[in-house]
Scaffold this motif. Structure first.
Motif, short mmCIF file in Angstrom:
data_model
loop_
_atom_site.label_atom_id
_atom_site.label_comp_id
_atom_site.label_asym_id
_atom_site.label_seq_id
_atom_site.Cartn_x
_atom_site.Cartn_y
_atom_site.Cartn_z
N THR A 157 0.48 -1.45 -0.11
CA THR A 157 -0.70 -0.20 0.19
C THR A 157 0.67 1.06 -0.01
N ASP B 94 -8.24 -4.81 -1.80
CA ASP B 94 -7.38 -4.73 -0.57
C ASP B 94 -9.23 -5.17 0.94
N GLN C 132 -6.72 3.48 4.96
CA GLN C 132 -5.16 3.63 4.34
C GLN C 132 -4.69 3.86 2.47
N ASP D 272 -4.50 -2.46 -5.79
CA ASP D 272 -3.87 -2.67 -3.86
C ASP D 272 -3.97 -4.27 -3.68
MG LIG Z 1 -1.95 -2.95 1.99
#
Ligand SMILES: [Mg+2]
Ligand SMILES: Nc1nc2c(ncn2[C@@H]2O[C@H](COP(=O)(O)OP(=O)(O)OP(=O)(O)O)[C@@H](O)[C@H]2O)c(=O)[nH]1
Length: 298
Positions: free
Chosen positions: A97, A120, A129, A172
């Motif tokens: 990430t 994710d 995030q 991601d």
């Molecule tokens: Mg990650």
């Protein structure tokens, strides 16, 4: 013959202690990662045998040549034709990430429109995030709720990439062990969906490896490569390791180039991998221009 053998035999006997000291310590070095610590030790071994300062210099130059040859040519990301797709894979916590955030920032600085896909979906915090990194870098984001099918996120992101004329779509993915069959199948599905929805787009599959895990990272890479056609490796956390030499076996044994390296946690701490610069960085102490000798800066 007998004479030469006799001479050689006597010299060999005379050199026994030097040879034992040299070869025992050289044996210790075998199989270790090629890094600064390795080089320092090699230098010390040569100096202890009184081979002279010139010999470490010659060894350094030879080692540089070997490294550059082993590492091959720079391998830039393939970003044309647009939209280009970058799938980011790897085991837990390797820096996927963070790498995406840094990469989005680099691409934005290069005036590219970047779309991030939060595939994710394992934890809501993972998408949060990524959203923070999207905000920092000025990238768009596609996310679903926690627990959603990652392939569905990829599907939506592919549509959005086309509709919004994104230049680069970066996906991601959740950290996963290369040994978990169902999770590897999930990766394959994401790969299939994006290729089907964006035909003609180049797909980079980048495996993120934490350099501090050394040889273990190599084992992971072999397994991932068997599942997904990898196009490159991102080696992270090079700033905190004495095992940076892992770049060499990764490149050689996998036949997959290292494309990017992570050098810290900040947004600017990502660089394209340059084999020559890497060899210099590995072998030349800071502030000493190449050719000034190993201890010029001390
Ligand atoms: Mg990650
Ligand atoms: N020193 C250093 N730390 C890094 C680097 N890249 C990532 N990190 C740190 O590594 C930790 C994990 O980073 P993430 O980006 O969350 O890793 P991830 O692979 O996405 O993790 P999961 O999604 O949980 O699998 C964070 O604390 C990052 O700041 C790097 O190049 N150098």
């Amino acid at each position: 013959m007998a004479k030469a053998g006799g001479w050689l035999g006597r010299v060999r006997a005379g050199l026994a202690r030097t040879r034992e000291a040299l070869s025992a310590r050289l044996d210790d070095l075998l199989g270790r990662d090629l890094d600064q610590a390795y080089y320092d030790e090699l230098e010390e071994i040569l100096l202890r045998a009184d081979l002279g300062v010139g010999t470490p210099d010659v060894a350094r130059a030879a080692l540089r040549e070997i490294l550059v040859e082993a590492l091959g040519s720079p391998a830039p990301l393939v970003l044309e034709p647009r939209p280009a797709v970058i799938l980011v894979l790897g085991v837990n916590g390797t820096g996927k990430t963070t790498t995406i955030g840094k990469l989005a920032h680099r691409l934005r600085a290069d005036s590219r429109r970047v779309l991030l896909a939060a595939a994710d979906t394992f934890r809501a915090a993972a998408a949060d995030q990524l959203e923070i990194w999207a905000g920092r870098s000025g990238a768009d984001l596609v996310r679903h709720r926690e627990g959603a099918d990652p392939a569905a996120v990829v599907y939506d992101a592919a549509q959005a990439a086309r509709a919004r004329h994104a230049d680069v779509l970066i996906v991601d993915t959740a950290g996963r062990l290369h040994t978990k069959v169902n999770l590897i199948e999930e990766l394959k599905k994401m790969d299939r969906v994006v290729r089907r929805e964006l035909p003609g787009s180049p797909v980079e599959a980048l495996l993120v490896i934490d350099a501090t895990t050394g040889q273990n990272g190599l084992a992971q890479a072999r397994e991932f490569k068997a599942a997904v056609p990898l196009t490159g490796v991102v080696l992270t956390k090079l700033d905190g390791t004495a095992r940076g030499g892992i770049v060499v076996p990764i490149t050689q044994e996998l036949g997959v180039p290292v494309k990017l390296v992570g050098l810290g946690e900040g947004i600017d701490d990502l660089e394209p991998f340059d084999p020559e610069a890497f060899a210099d960085a590995l072998l030349t102490p800071a502030a000493a221009p190449p050719g000034e000798g190993p201890r010029a800066s001390a």
